[in-house]
Design an enzyme around this catalytic site. Structure first.
Site, PDB file in Angstrom:
ATOM      1  N   LYS A 135      15.269   4.463   7.719  1.00 53.87           N
ATOM      2  CA  LYS A 135      15.696   5.979   7.559  1.00 53.87           C
ATOM      3  C   LYS A 135      16.569   6.416   8.767  1.00 53.87           C
ATOM      4  O   LYS A 135      16.403   6.014   9.648  1.00 53.87           O
ATOM      5  CB  LYS A 135      14.064   7.034   7.644  1.00 53.87           C
ATOM      6  N   ARG A 152       5.699   4.083  -4.152  1.00 52.42           N
ATOM      7  CA  ARG A 152       5.584   3.816  -5.675  1.00 52.42           C
ATOM      8  C   ARG A 152       5.078   2.043  -5.739  1.00 52.42           C
ATOM      9  O   ARG A 152       4.294   1.864  -6.602  1.00 52.42           O
ATOM     10  CB  ARG A 152       6.717   3.928  -6.520  1.00 52.42           C
TER      11      ARG A 152
HETATM   12  N1  BES Z   1       7.989   9.168   1.809  1.00 48.26           N
HETATM   13  C1  BES Z   1       9.283   9.494   1.504  1.00 48.26           C
HETATM   14  C2  BES Z   1       9.603  10.620   0.619  1.00 48.26           C
HETATM   15  C3  BES Z   1       9.821  11.846   1.597  1.00 48.26           C
HETATM   16  C4  BES Z   1      10.845  12.048   2.191  1.00 48.26           C
HETATM   17  C5  BES Z   1       8.786  12.773   1.512  1.00 48.26           C
HETATM   18  C6  BES Z   1      11.126  13.054   2.942  1.00 48.26           C
HETATM   19  C7  BES Z   1       8.930  14.049   2.124  1.00 48.26           C
HETATM   20  C8  BES Z   1      10.276  14.188   3.088  1.00 48.26           C
HETATM   21  C9  BES Z   1       9.268   8.164   0.407  1.00 48.26           C
HETATM   22  O1  BES Z   1       8.929   7.044   0.912  1.00 48.26           O
HETATM   23  C10 BES Z   1      11.094   7.869   0.349  1.00 48.26           C
HETATM   24  O2  BES Z   1      11.426   7.518   1.355  1.00 48.26           O
HETATM   25  N2  BES Z   1      11.526   8.219  -1.055  1.00 48.26           N
HETATM   26  C11 BES Z   1      12.870   7.936  -0.963  1.00 48.26           C
HETATM   27  C12 BES Z   1      13.158   7.175  -2.240  1.00 48.26           C
HETATM   28  C13 BES Z   1      14.401   6.760  -2.393  1.00 48.26           C
HETATM   29  C14 BES Z   1      14.828   5.570  -1.657  1.00 48.26           C
HETATM   30  C15 BES Z   1      14.586   6.372  -3.778  1.00 48.26           C
HETATM   31  C16 BES Z   1      13.583   9.179  -0.797  1.00 48.26           C
HETATM   32  O3  BES Z   1      13.075  10.255  -1.464  1.00 48.26           O
HETATM   33  O4  BES Z   1      14.690   9.194  -0.164  1.00 48.26           O
HETATM   34 MN    MN Z   2      10.161   5.621   2.065  1.00 46.50          MN
END
Ligand code: BES
Ligand code: MN
Ligand code: ZN
Length: 497
Positions: A277, A351
């Site tokens: 990230k 997931r």
């Molecule tokens: N934990 C995150 C989702 C999230 C992001 C919650 C920001 C709250 C604030 C999750 O694991 C994630 O990183 N999801 C990705 C999915 C994507 C790579 C398809 C996302 O939402 O960017």
């Molecule tokens: Mn994630």
């Protein structure tokens, strides 16, 4: 904090503070009128002078009024009569408790039920209890000088007419829910170096010790290997912290009744893994275990209220970190269900741990399974920080969850699980891929989960936007403990009939 409810005359109430409402335009609420009469019109005079406008969520503290037994009177603005929205009601309750906490009052008597602050008496009691608990909550266990414990210890909800007997029960349930929210907030706010998967397992074990009705099982990585949880294990591969799968079985009624299973995402820190990230606000990914925290909070709440229902909490928990051993984009893993997954983005890890926990949940022969997860940033874009995203493979279940959310003022909004979205998960090399692209990101994440939940009634709550607040107010909210607990209370109620 102690809560009680009783019928009482406001002027005779011996209390550190009596709280009554004033409408915008100067109309006094019935309880305020009673005080005004006893205090020789002191209240109507100061309203006329303009000291209290009655504007929504304003307050005015008064001391030692003649003819009134309480030491203080707190006037709270209710806004224009007949215009009390649920949003305004909650703000008014928060303003009242914030003002009370600014006084040395140890106990307070609130006349809020008769005003119907927006909704029915049960709704007002729940929100008042949640607001009271929130007003004394501090996430400062790791400060070298934590704040002094709040002086406000005891709240009485007073009514002019005899309160309905059922309200006592609702008050107890609300207090237990508030305690569950507090647990969820505390766990959520702990940093990733404290709140590890092992820490969560220890908290679950402690909950099992505190409540004989809860049986705890904790599986380690070897157990998960034996069960074939290749998807879950792929996420923990880059971490030094051992992954855990926690099961919490609550028996509140005869074992012949099938349980409701709650599955909570427990990523104690989500760096994204190799699909790292960006740095800004990455600290907030300590909150990626808020689904797990809501399951722990809900289990504690229902055990405290002795709910007559069988419920199982399942928590898959690990870290998502990059390392030389970490899962790489393009890697293909086999889930416990036997379905293979091409991991195109290691940041879509929630997931991957949930799918194996959902397959594992079949062992409890569930009546219903609900998973709760901070699953997608896309959900925050879609619904902001107000509603949680809701999906279900049964419309009746979706409706029940939406209704519970309204009752507890912890609302969700349903999104579609149509077949039309499924092809976005097609992979050239495996049964599916773990991402569906940017469009409809919340929906494709739910579609992914739906491939593992075909054998039972299921709902999914995406709490990415609702589990915590960012910015100056940064902190866990305790959501969706109120929604989940209310749903379970309602289920226990219908089971009884
Ligand atoms: N934990 C995150 C989702 C999230 C992001 C919650 C920001 C709250 C604030 C999750 O694991 C994630 O990183 N999801 C990705 C999915 C994507 C790579 C398809 C996302 O939402 O960017
Ligand atoms: Mn994630
Ligand atoms: Zn995550």
């Amino acid at each position: 904090m102690e809560f009680s409810i009783k019928q009482s005359s406001p002027e005779k109430q011996r209390s550190n503070c009596v709280v009554v409402g004033v409408y915008e335009g100067g109309k006094l609420s019935p309880a305020a009128q009673a005080l005004d009469k006893a205090a020789k019109h002191a209240l109507s005079e100061l309203v006329e002078r303009g000291d209290m406008s009655g504007k929504s969520a304003t307050t005015l503290l008064l001391h030692k009024l003649p003819g009134i037994a309480a030491e203080r009177v707190l006037l709270v603005g209710l806004g224009k009569a007949g215009e009390l929205t649920s949003k305004a009601s909650v703000e008014i309750l928060h303003a009242a408790f914030s003002a009370l906490n600014g006084t040395p009052a140890k106990d307070a008597t609130l006349y809020v039920i008769d005003e119907g602050v927006g909704k029915d008496a049960a709704w007002v009691i729940r929100q008042a209890v949640f607001a009271a608990a929130e007003s004394v909550y501090h996430a400062d266990s790791l400060k070298s000088k934590p704040a002094k414990a709040a002086t406000l210890k005891s709240i009485t909800f007073a009514t002019l007419d005899k309160p309905a007997a059922a309200l006592k029960n609702i008050l107890e349930q609300a207090a237990a829910t508030a305690h569950g929210m507090e647990l969820a907030k505390t766990l959520g706010n702990l940093p990733g170096n404290v709140c590890t998967p092992t820490y969560l397992a220890a908290k679950a074990t402690a909950l099992g010790k505190a409540h004989k009705s809860i049986k705890i099982t904790v599986l380690g990585e070897k157990d998960m290997q034996k069960l074939g949880m290749g998807s879950f294990l792929s996420v923990t591969q880059g971490s030094e912290q051992p992954a855990k799968l926690i099961a919490m079985e609550y028996h509140g009624t005869d074992k012949k009744h099938k349980p409701i299973v709650l599955v909570g995402k427990g990523i104690t820190f989500d760096s994204g893994g190799i699909s790292l990230k960006p740095g800004a606000e990455m600290d907030e990914m300590k909150y990626d275990m808020c689904g797990a925290a809501s399951v722990l909070g809900t289990m504690q709440a229902i055990a405290e209220m002795g709910l007559k229902l069988n419920v199982v909490g399942v928590i898959p928990t690990c870290e998502n970190l990059p390392s030389g051993k970490a899962t790489k984009p393009g890697d293909i893993v086999t889930s416990m269900s036997g379905q293979t997954i091409e991991i195109l983005n290691t940041d879509a890890e929630g997931r991957l741990i949930l799918c194996d926990a959902l397959t594992y949940s079949k062992k409890f022969d569930p009546d219903t399974v609900i998973d709760i997860a901070t699953l997608t940033g896309a959900c925050v874009i879609a619904l902001g920080n107000v509603a949680s995203g809701l999906f279900s493979n049964e419309d009746k279940l979706a409706k029940e969850l939406l209704a519970a959310g309204e009752q507890a003022h912890d609302r969700a909004w349903q999104l579609p699980l149509w077949e039309d979205y499924q092809p976005l998960l097609d992979s050239n090399f495996a049964d599916m891929q773990n991402i569906g692209g940017r469009a409809g990101g919340t929906i494709t994440a739910a579609c992914f989960l739906s491939r593992f939940t075909k054998d039972y009634r299921w709902a999914h709550l995406d709490i990415a936007g609702t589990a915590w607040k960012s910015g100056k107010e940064k902190g866990a909210t305790g959501r969706p403990v109120p929604l989940l607990t209310q749903y379970l209370i309602n289920r226990a109620q219908t089971a009884k009939q």
